[in-house]
Design a protein around this motif. Structure first.
Motif, PDB file in Angstrom:
ATOM      1  N   VAL A  90      -6.333 -35.754 -22.187  1.00 62.10           N
ATOM      2  CA  VAL A  90      -4.903 -36.024 -22.414  1.00 62.10           C
ATOM      3  C   VAL A  90      -4.265 -34.836 -23.109  1.00 62.10           C
ATOM      4  O   VAL A  90      -4.940 -33.899 -23.530  1.00 62.10           O
ATOM      5  N   ALA A  91      -2.952 -34.903 -23.229  1.00 61.39           N
ATOM      6  CA  ALA A  91      -2.162 -33.907 -23.977  1.00 61.39           C
ATOM      7  C   ALA A  91      -2.519 -32.486 -23.545  1.00 61.39           C
ATOM      8  O   ALA A  91      -2.544 -32.184 -22.357  1.00 61.39           O
ATOM      9  N   GLY A  92      -2.789 -31.617 -24.524  1.00 63.51           N
ATOM     10  CA  GLY A  92      -3.040 -30.217 -24.220  1.00 63.51           C
ATOM     11  C   GLY A  92      -4.179 -30.020 -23.243  1.00 63.51           C
ATOM     12  O   GLY A  92      -4.111 -29.169 -22.343  1.00 63.51           O
ATOM     13  N   ASP A  93      -5.221 -30.815 -23.389  1.00 60.18           N
ATOM     14  CA  ASP A  93      -6.358 -30.700 -22.470  1.00 60.18           C
ATOM     15  C   ASP A  93      -5.934 -31.041 -21.052  1.00 60.18           C
ATOM     16  O   ASP A  93      -6.352 -30.375 -20.091  1.00 60.18           O
ATOM     17  N   LEU A  94      -5.108 -32.050 -20.922  1.00 62.63           N
ATOM     18  CA  LEU A  94      -4.664 -32.464 -19.594  1.00 62.63           C
ATOM     19  C   LEU A  94      -3.822 -31.374 -18.948  1.00 62.63           C
ATOM     20  O   LEU A  94      -3.976 -31.059 -17.757  1.00 62.63           O
ATOM     21  N   ARG A  95      -2.945 -30.770 -19.753  1.00 61.26           N
ATOM     22  CA  ARG A  95      -2.119 -29.694 -19.193  1.00 61.26           C
ATOM     23  C   ARG A  95      -2.996 -28.524 -18.779  1.00 61.26           C
ATOM     24  O   ARG A  95      -2.764 -27.895 -17.734  1.00 61.26           O
TER      25      ARG A  95
ATOM     26  N   THR B 118       3.912 -24.606 -23.454  1.00 63.96           N
ATOM     27  CA  THR B 118       5.114 -25.337 -23.880  1.00 63.96           C
ATOM     28  C   THR B 118       5.124 -26.792 -23.450  1.00 63.96           C
ATOM     29  O   THR B 118       5.871 -27.580 -23.993  1.00 63.96           O
ATOM     30  N   GLY B 119       4.328 -27.130 -22.440  1.00 56.75           N
ATOM     31  CA  GLY B 119       4.377 -28.497 -21.944  1.00 56.75           C
ATOM     32  C   GLY B 119       5.493 -28.725 -20.952  1.00 56.75           C
ATOM     33  O   GLY B 119       5.667 -29.811 -20.439  1.00 56.75           O
ATOM     34  N   LEU B 120       6.264 -27.682 -20.685  1.00 54.31           N
ATOM     35  CA  LEU B 120       7.338 -27.804 -19.702  1.00 54.31           C
ATOM     36  C   LEU B 120       7.054 -26.857 -18.552  1.00 54.31           C
ATOM     37  O   LEU B 120       6.639 -25.722 -18.764  1.00 54.31           O
TER      38      LEU B 120
ATOM     39  N   PHE C   4       1.078 -38.538 -24.729  1.00 51.33           N
ATOM     40  CA  PHE C   4      -0.195 -38.235 -24.102  1.00 51.33           C
ATOM     41  C   PHE C   4      -0.179 -37.008 -23.199  1.00 51.33           C
ATOM     42  O   PHE C   4      -1.218 -36.608 -22.695  1.00 51.33           O
TER      43      PHE C   4
ATOM     44  N   GLU D 235      -1.880 -34.317 -31.407  1.00 47.43           N
ATOM     45  CA  GLU D 235      -2.627 -33.633 -30.342  1.00 47.43           C
ATOM     46  C   GLU D 235      -4.117 -33.746 -30.599  1.00 47.43           C
ATOM     47  O   GLU D 235      -4.900 -34.082 -29.726  1.00 47.43           O
TER      48      GLU D 235
END
Lengths: 237, 301, 301
Positions: free
Chosen positions: A85-90, A222-224, B284, B293
């Motif tokens: 999830v989160a950073g790992d998922l990106r 950035t997640g975007l 998430f 995170e």
């Protein structure tokens, strides 16, 4: 170049998962090393009309395809088993895109090398056109190298800088195209010049793929997800 | 009223109650001269069908004796949405949720400070009827616990009988509650049998029916699926998805995947503080706080 | 188990006990069996004597006539134990009527309200002390306060004996009820509270019904004990021979009957004592069996 510098967010939990993820990133970045080698060889072959070197490049593309499959499979397995999830998922999503771009770069190298024999063993070369094409290849190579550096160090600024280099490549491509039109009456020379425009197009595509890798870097940071402006430029899509 | 974050009114406006169809069900139960007028608004509220009810925590602190377990939390639970609370063990999420229906103070030596607003009424105001609070804010516990001496029917009716809420049409209400909990078809032929003769997942759904029977506005769930097998868990999660249309749901879970599946919004708590709250999708894929995170990716906790 | 000579030693045979260990095992077992037999001998002898000497006195007139000879039917010369049986039943019944409600009430207070408070712990301590007080002390206490002073009425009386038995039963009832009540899982109380039940309803509608089978067991055992006690009755009741139903007068009781009769020179009277003893044991046995059957239906311990 290990992704250890991006380990600032990593704590001590889930060591096996983190190892696995780091392994996938390494495999992907090493894929970039492979295509850098392929680009170098393609430019070399272009410069000296080395048909043998060209056929080595074509055969070696299997390694890159293999790398793609390996990373793809590894990512599927990681997604199924570890639910990142989160950073790992990106990061995982970015790796999936990136390895695809790497595979495309590899294919473009193959395209360049397949065009070489069409010129015959001793084509009539026009030196300044050849120089432009070689410069495109070199620029594309440095773009790809920079995209790898940006990804590994999670440097969004460096990634965005790729757009600047890519503009240069696009300019070169337009120049080559114009020169090819004005090349003269000799059919052999004209044929060679046309082939060179096709080669230029391959290098331009390599540049675009490098910019795409840069976009993935920005996404991880950035997640975007946004497309860098001006990365497409004029010319055939 | 407060579902989009607009500031809630202060609690002491009895005259507005007459004109306000969405006045908090808590206030309509407090005794006093407003009571007669409140009946009118209560009837109007009942007649208008489903309402949207939100909960707002304001500087909530919870203590066990002198030890502060929840350290000043401001949090909104949006109406007709599922909000999940995640966090490592001991972060205070169960304590916090028990402050919402005032169960926390049942523990000897425990007390809470701050305000908990159901719509526009503070449930910690003096003079508030605790029975009314708990009727309006129901709770489902981790271990399914149907009353062992009662049949399934009596279990579901227990809420109505114990809290003294209107007992007319008991059969109708029990059936409606069991249907609402998605278990009517499985138990309709054995309503007279003891409640503990069912499987864990069925027992939990009977407990949900028991809470639904008193027609609550909010449903609190404290790790409702931890004692259940995966299939029962999925059924309850589907149920939660349906129930949120009629009640606002707050679910405490230590299972992050469950929070990800079930919740519209997720709040992350750590050591008694609220670290971050936001749409589940954002928490998430791209949380704002570094601690969030690290927690959701499993780096600690 | 003989292993073939050429077989390699397996893990299992490596763990087979050595002959020395087997011998020690057998010796230990023989010793324990011996102690068990030793303990059983007096019990068996008691049962044997009871049956041998008591059964012979059992007859129809034995149960229907008083020691005086007066009877429901024809009067007899050597009377039976009717007044003793009736007296025991009446006195124990009065004692139970007082001790059981008070005892259960105290237990409820200890478990539901006092809990771990200092005062509750003091109460528990005193109850524990009282369970160990010799029964004769209760008799003496009633003797001093009621018999000698004639506070509530003159001299020895049945109800004074009941009071002494009450004091005897009270700690036992409190203790056993407290244990059973604290075995009721807290989750049941929590769910009931969360439904909006006031605390007293939680106790009387949820906790007590769950605890009833266990508590009945405890009460029956307390009754069985009270029925068999002699010492509290010695200075309080007096042991009249005729049947009376008025608790204000002296009454008969089985233990008193046995006590008086066994010292008599007349053989038939001695036999009557054995018959009475057998009756008492049978009564207590029946109470114990009923207690067991009920406790099997209990969903707690």
């Amino acid at each position: 170049m290990s992704p250890a510098s991006s380990a600032s967010t990593r704590g001590t939990g889930r060591p096996h998962f983190q190892e696995e993820l780091a392994g996938l990133e390494n495999a992907t970045l090493e894929g970039i090393d492979l295509v850098l080698e392929q680009i170098d060889r393609s430019v070399e072959a272009l410069l000296h009309q080395d048909v043998e070197l060209a056929s080595i490049v074509i055969n070696d593309d299997d390694r890159i395809d293999g790398r793609y499959l390996e990373v793809h499979q590894g990512i599927l397995s990681l997604l199924a088993r570890q639910a990142p999830v989160a950073g790992d998922l990106r990061l995982v999503a970015a790796l999936l895109h990136t390895i695809k771009h790497i595979e495309r770069i590899g294919d473009q190298c193959v395209n360049v090398c397949k065009l070489l024999p069409l010129c015959g063993n001793d084509p009539p070369t026009v030196p300044d056109v050849l120089e432009l094409v070689v410069r495109m290849g070199t620029l594309a190579r440095s773009e790809v190298a920079q995209s790898k550096l940006a990804f590994a160090s999670r440097d969004a600024g460096l990634a965005e800088d790729l757009v600047r280099q890519d503009r240069e490549i696009n300019t070169l491509q337009r120049d080559i195209f114009r020169r090819a039109i004005e090349i003269g009456e000799d059919p052999d020379v004209r044929e060679w010049a046309m082939t060179m425009t096709l080669v230029a197009r391959c290098f331009e595509r390599i540049g675009d793929n490098a910019v795409d890798i840069g976009e993935q870097t920005a996404f991880v940071v950035t997640g975007l997800f946004r497309e860098f402006s001006d990365s497409r430029g004029d010319g055939a899509a | 009223m407060t579902s989009d974050g607009s500031t809630p009114q202060t609690a002491d406006m009895p005259s507005d109650e007459l004109l306000d169809p969405q006045s908090s069900p808590i206030r309509r139960q407090t005794p006093g001269p407003a009571a007669a007028a409140a009946d009118g608004s209560a009837k109007r509220q009942a007649a208008s069908g489903k309402q949207a009810h939100s909960v707002h925590l304001e500087k909530l602190r919870a203590f066990y004796g002198t030890a502060e377990q929840v350290k000043g939390i401001d949090l909104d639970f949006h109406a007709n949405q599922v909000t999940a609370i995640i966090g490592p063990s001991g972060c205070g999420k169960s304590t916090m949720i028990r402050c919402i229906n005032r169960m926390h103070e049942e523990i000897p030596g425990a007390h809470a400070e701050g305000r908990v607003l159901l719509d526009d009424a503070n449930i910690y105001d003096s003079g508030v009827d605790i029975v009314a609070v708990r009727r309006a804010i129901g709770m489902i516990f981790q271990k399914p616990n149907p009353f062992p001496t009662m049949s399934i029917f009596d279990n579901v009716a227990a809420g109505l009988r114990l809290s003294g809420v209107g007992r007319g049409d008991l059969h109708g209400k029990v059936e409606a509650a069991l249907r609402g909990a998605g278990i009517w078809d499985e138990v309709k032929d054995r309503l007279g049998q003891p409640g503990i003769g069912l499987s864990g997942g069925q027992q939990q759904r009977v407990c949900i029916a028991r809470s639904l029977a008193v027609d609550p506005e909010v449903l609190l769930m404290d790790e409702p699926c931890s004692a259940l097998d995966p299939i029962a868990t999925l059924k309850i999660e589907e149920l939660i998805d349906e129930l949120k249309q009629r009640v606002t749901i707050v679910i405490v879970t230590h299972n992050m995947q469950q929070a990800a599946r079930v919740a519209d919004r997720t709040a992350f708590m750590l050591s008694g503080d609220l670290v971050e709250v936001g749409p589940t999708q954002q928490i998430f894929t791209n949380p704002s706080d570094q601690r969030t995170e690290e927690y959701v990716t499993g780096k600690f906790g | 188990m003989s292993t073939p000579a050429a077989a390699p030693s397996s893990v299992l045979t490596a763990f087979a006990p050595s002959p020395a260990r087997r011998r020690r095992d057998r010796r230990a077992r023989a010793m324990i069996a011996g102690f068990t037999a030793l303990a059983l001998v007096p019990l068996v002898l008691i049962v044997y004597y009871l049956l041998e000497k008591g059964l012979s006195s059992w007859s129809g007139s034995f149960f229907t006539s008083d020691p005086t000879g007066a009877s429901f039917f024809k009067n007899v010369s050597i009377g039976g134990i009717k007044s003793a049986i009736l007296g025991t039943i009446e006195m124990v019944a009065i004692a139970s009527l007082i001790a059981v409600p008070i005892g259960i009430g105290v237990a409820i207070w200890l478990v539901e309200y006092g809990r771990k408070s200092m005062f509750a712990n003091i109460v528990r301590f005193f109850v524990d002390v009282l369970t160990g007080v010799p029964s004769i002390v209760f008799g003496l206490f009633i003797y001093i306060t009621l018999v000698v002073t004639d506070l509530l009425g003159r001299g020895l009386a049945g109800y004074k004996g009941s009071f002494a038995l009450t004091l005897l039963m009270l700690p036992v009832v409190i203790r056993s009820s407290e244990v059973i009540l604290s075995l009721v899982p807290n989750s049941l109380r929590e769910s009931a509270l969360a439904l909006g039940a006031p605390r007293w309803k939680v106790i009387f509608r949820i906790v007590l019904p769950t605890a009833i089978p266990g508590m009945v067991t405890g009460v029956l055992l307390a009754i069985a004990r009270a029925a068999g006690e002699t010492a509290p009755l010695l200075f309080t009741v007096g042991g009249a021979n005729a049947t009376t139903f008025s608790p204000g007068s002296q009454m008969n009781a089985l233990p008193l009957q046995i006590y008086n009769d066994i010292l008599s020179p007349t053989t038939s009277v001695i036999n009557r004592a054995w018959g009475a003893a057998l009756t008492l044991v049978v009564m207590i046995l029946v109470l114990n069996l009923i207690a067991r059957l009920i406790s099997r239906r209990s969903r707690l311990a």
